[in-house]
Design a protein around this motif. Structure first.
Motif, mmCIF file in Angstrom:
data_model
loop_
_atom_site.group_PDB
_atom_site.id
_atom_site.type_symbol
_atom_site.label_atom_id
_atom_site.label_comp_id
_atom_site.label_asym_id
_atom_site.label_seq_id
_atom_site.Cartn_x
_atom_site.Cartn_y
_atom_site.Cartn_z
ATOM 1 N N VAL A 70 -4.518 -8.714 -8.713
ATOM 2 C CA VAL A 70 -4.369 -7.267 -8.550
ATOM 3 C C VAL A 70 -3.578 -6.669 -9.709
ATOM 4 O O VAL A 70 -3.900 -5.577 -10.193
ATOM 5 N N GLY B 204 2.849 1.565 -3.240
ATOM 6 C CA GLY B 204 1.959 1.887 -4.349
ATOM 7 C C GLY B 204 1.482 3.322 -4.309
ATOM 8 O O GLY B 204 1.628 4.071 -5.280
ATOM 9 N N VAL C 205 0.838 -1.204 0.000
ATOM 10 C CA VAL C 205 0.000 0.000 0.000
ATOM 11 C C VAL C 205 0.870 1.250 0.000
ATOM 12 O O VAL C 205 0.675 2.167 -0.806
ATOM 13 N N PHE D 1 -7.001 -2.277 -3.693
ATOM 14 C CA PHE D 1 -5.912 -1.920 -4.590
ATOM 15 C C PHE D 1 -6.352 -1.560 -6.003
ATOM 16 O O PHE D 1 -5.609 -0.888 -6.711
#
Length: 730
Positions: A657, A245, A242, A587
């Motif tokens: 994802v 990203g 997280v 995501f």
């Protein structure tokens, strides 16, 4: 607002950097650590039957508390155990009992299979925590001792059962986390090198995100301690991805704009102030949308989601603050050296391919919208075949725990190593024969292979019956059996004045599925509404948020559908990991909204400059596409590293994802959203009409809008706009 903040940060950049470093050191040294729980019942509300069963275990059967390991004893030649072999089993049991390993409560010889192919040794631990290091060390020590104790006997003894399965799975996930984190760092570094041709720019996210992670984890640990919240292992595993990203996305947004201002001839400090002024609102809006999406999980009933929401929200909020303070401070300090050793940043690249694609969208919005929309709709239809797989807690293939399970199944039902627990409980002592009648009824239930005689509890008011299922306790068949025939039969057999409660690992997973289904129906719509409100406030529009959220929903469903098509239909899996919709939500939906905000803000900027929609989309695409493509590839590449993990669930999650991010970035944000915006034109911005040019811009554009010309390679540019300001990169 953002300009004032940027000017303060640039003037006090050394102080800002020092404040972050000091905060990280102090928080890392003194703040409570983030702790994860792996016990599923820690996250289920007390009203669920499996949690009530656990309470009865603790009250009436304290001797059954703690994890259980099972040693499967077999002959190496596969034949039935002889009396001499059984003497070896007894000797091994006494040996382990005499070792008095830390964390071991007791060791005893268990059941012998009717076909005599396998015999059990039961090892009960004092700890109920799946990640207790004492349990892991004891299992490793037992395996060494058993290897010595069986040498030359013709007997094999493998440690399996819940405790050993969890210990082996924990090691597998730890190795997978280490591999994927290292690979993620490498992928981000390589892709940033490719994007900026700069070593410094490639190192910037790695260093700053590492600092942000230290601060975020300390803040999460503090919040969990103050509000008595429990962290979960999934949050712990996902947190680095997280932060990398989101952090990399925001750094890319800033660096692309910063580079454009430098190309315009501005000095480093002025360029950074201008960059934050331009993208500060976009970054803040994108971060708020992600924070809202994560924080909406606090409305869930399932503790795993309830604790994940604030944790992820704190992480993204910390990243937002860093993006508007730490990153501008560091970049303004480095100046143009942030792009070292590259010199190509000085010249505006031609972006011929992006320009041609943008011009094509402007000329043919209907075909682009129909094709991109059809791709998402077709994949969304596949999502109707979604089936959840709860078998994450199974033994990793090739481990001793997995081989031990195979040994047990030579003589016992598949559910023998993790039997379903059925409690008969009354307000007064149970009448004679009541538990036996419940056991007899359970033997007739579909999916039950064997039922043990009732065992009375220490309170005199409770009896325990163990039902061994005929299939893997975490399989869909086992869950269906417990949710239906087993619980139905058990409840129907309860006489007046008593209750029958069904618990155990399979029952926990059944209740977990119910809780997650309930939470999805509550959290997802509310989060979508809140994100739409943020988009509405950013764009001062009602129309744009509607089609943006429709695009996001299609992206979500399309990603789930792609996973179903790939894993269930393509590879023949019984289902996909049960929390996949949550991962896609976190995501693809939440972070994919970043790309939508970036693109729609750029389209609005072109409209404000007085460009007609069909021409403005070409310039917007030319400038925004490289940023979206770079951010999408980096995030997708980060998750693609999960293919290196040992655990099948992590491989499945990473592949899904990565596909979802590609869909969100390259289908939804780069084609569907711009095409629909062009088709709607002025109506897209109703009722605020933020696309209306400012008077000064309108006057400038009046003389230049007709001066749009096609540059070499088919790029459509605005002569007036190019003269007034350089194109930005995000």
């Amino acid at each position: 607002m953002f300009g004032g903040l940027a000017r303060f940060v640039v003037r006090r950049r050394w102080w800002v950097i020092a404040a972050w470093v000091v905060a990280a050191v102090l928080l890392a040294g003194f703040a409570p650590r983030f702790k994860a729980s792996t016990e599923q019942t820690d996250f289920l509300p007390g009203s669920y039957e499996s949690v009530r069963a656990l309470d009865l275990t603790r009250d009436a059967f304290p001797q059954t508390r703690g994890q259980l390991a099972i040693i499967a004893v077999t002959r190496a030649d596969g034949g039935p155990l002889t009396e001499a072999d059984r003497m070896v089993t007894m000797r091994l049991s006494r040996m382990l009992e005499d070792d008095r390993l830390q964390g071991v409560q007791r060791v005893s010889v268990g059941a012998l299979a009717r076909n005599r192919l396998v015999e059990m040794i039961n090892v009960r631990f004092t700890s109920e925590s799946f990640d207790d290091p004492d349990v892991t060390r004891a299992i490793d020590r037992m395996r060494d001792r058993l290897a010595d104790g069986t040498r030359g006997t013709g007997v094999t003894a493998r440690v399996t059962g819940n405790a050993a399965i969890n210990a082996d799975a924990q090691k597998s996930y730890e190795r997978s986390d280490a591999i994927t984190l290292g690979a993620t760092v490498v992928v981000i570094f390589v892709l940033l090198i490719f994007t900026f041709r700069s070593v410094v720019a490639a190192f910037l996210p790695l260093v700053t995100v590492g600092l942000v992670m230290t601060v975020a984890l300390a803040l999460i640990g503090t919040v969990n301690k103050v509000f008595d919240l429990k962290g979960d292992s999934l949050t712990q595993s996902l947190m680095p991805i997280v932060l990398f990203g989101v952090g990399t996305d925001y750094i890319l947004f800033l660096l692309f704009r910063y580079r454009e201002r430098l190309r315009a001839g501005e000095d480093g400090k002025t360029a950074m102030v201008a960059a934050v002024e331009r993208v500060g609102e976009v970054i803040a809006s994108a971060a708020c949308a992600v924070i809202v999406a994560f924080s909406a999980l606090i409305l869930a009933s399932l503790g795993m989601l309830k604790t994940m929401g604030p944790a992820m929200g704190i992480a993204v909020a910390t990243t937002l603050v860093a993006a508007l303070t730490l990153i501008p401070a560091v970049v303004s300090l480095l100046g143009a050296k942030v792009f070292w050793p590259s010199r190509s940043w000085r010249a505006e690249p031609p972006h011929r391919r992006a320009g041609r694609l943008g011009a094509f969208i402007g000329r043919s919005p209907w075909p682009v919208a129909l094709v991109s929309g059809a791709v998402l709709v077709a994949l969304s239809v596949c999502a109707l075949g979604f089936s959840a797989n709860f078998n994450m807690a199974s033994a990793p293939p090739g481990t001793e725990a997995a081989k031990g399970l195979d040994d047990l199944e030579k003589g016992f039902p598949a559910g023998a190593e993790d039997a379903t627990q059925v409690f008969v409980h009354g307000a007064a002592p149970l009448a004679p024969g009541v538990p036996e009648r419940v056991a007899a009824r359970l033997r007739t239930a579909s999916g039950v292979a064997a039922v043990t005689p009732p065992v009375p509890g220490v309170d005199g008011r409770t009896a325990l019956i163990e039902a061994q299922l005929s299939t893997d306790p975490l399989s869909k068949e086992a869950m269906d059996a417990v949710a239906g025939p087993v619980r139905d039969a058990a409840h129907a057999a309860a006489p007046p004045g008593t209750e029958v409660v069904v618990g155990g690992q399979t029952a926990v997973m059944v209740d977990l599925q119910k809780a997650m289904n309930r939470d999805y129906t509550v959290v997802f719509p509310i989060a979508g509404l809140l994100i739409a409100l943020i988009l509405g406030l950013l764009l001062r529009s009602v129309v744009a948020p509607v089609y943006l959220m429709i695009a996001v929903v299609l992206s979500f469903l399309g990603t789930v559908g792609a996973s179903v098509a790939l894993f269930q239909w393509g590879e023949g899996h019984t289902g996909v990991i049960f929390f996949l919709p949550l991962i896609v939500y976190l995501f693809v939906t939440a972070l994919g909204t970043d790309y939508n905000i970036l693109v729609i803000a750029r389209l609005r900027e072109e409209a404000r400059a007085g460009h007609p929609p069909r021409r403005g989309v070409a310039h917007a695409f030319e400038q925004a596409a490289p940023t979206v493509a770079s951010a999408g590839l980096i995030l997708a590449g980060s998750f693609a590293t999960f293919l290196l993990a040992e655990a099948d669930a992590m491989q499945e999650m990473g592949t899904t994802v990565a596909l979802g991010v590609i869909l969100a970035a390259f289908v939804m944000s780069m084609f569907l959203v711009p095409a629909v915006t062009v088709l709607l034109g002025h109506a897209a911005w109703w009722p605020g009409h933020q696309d209306a040019p400012a008077p000064a811009e309108a006057a400038t554009e009046a003389g230049t809008v007709s001066g749009h010309e096609t540059a070499s390679g088919g790029e459509t540019v605005s002569g007036g706009d190019a003269a007034r300001r350089p194109p930005d990169g995000g």
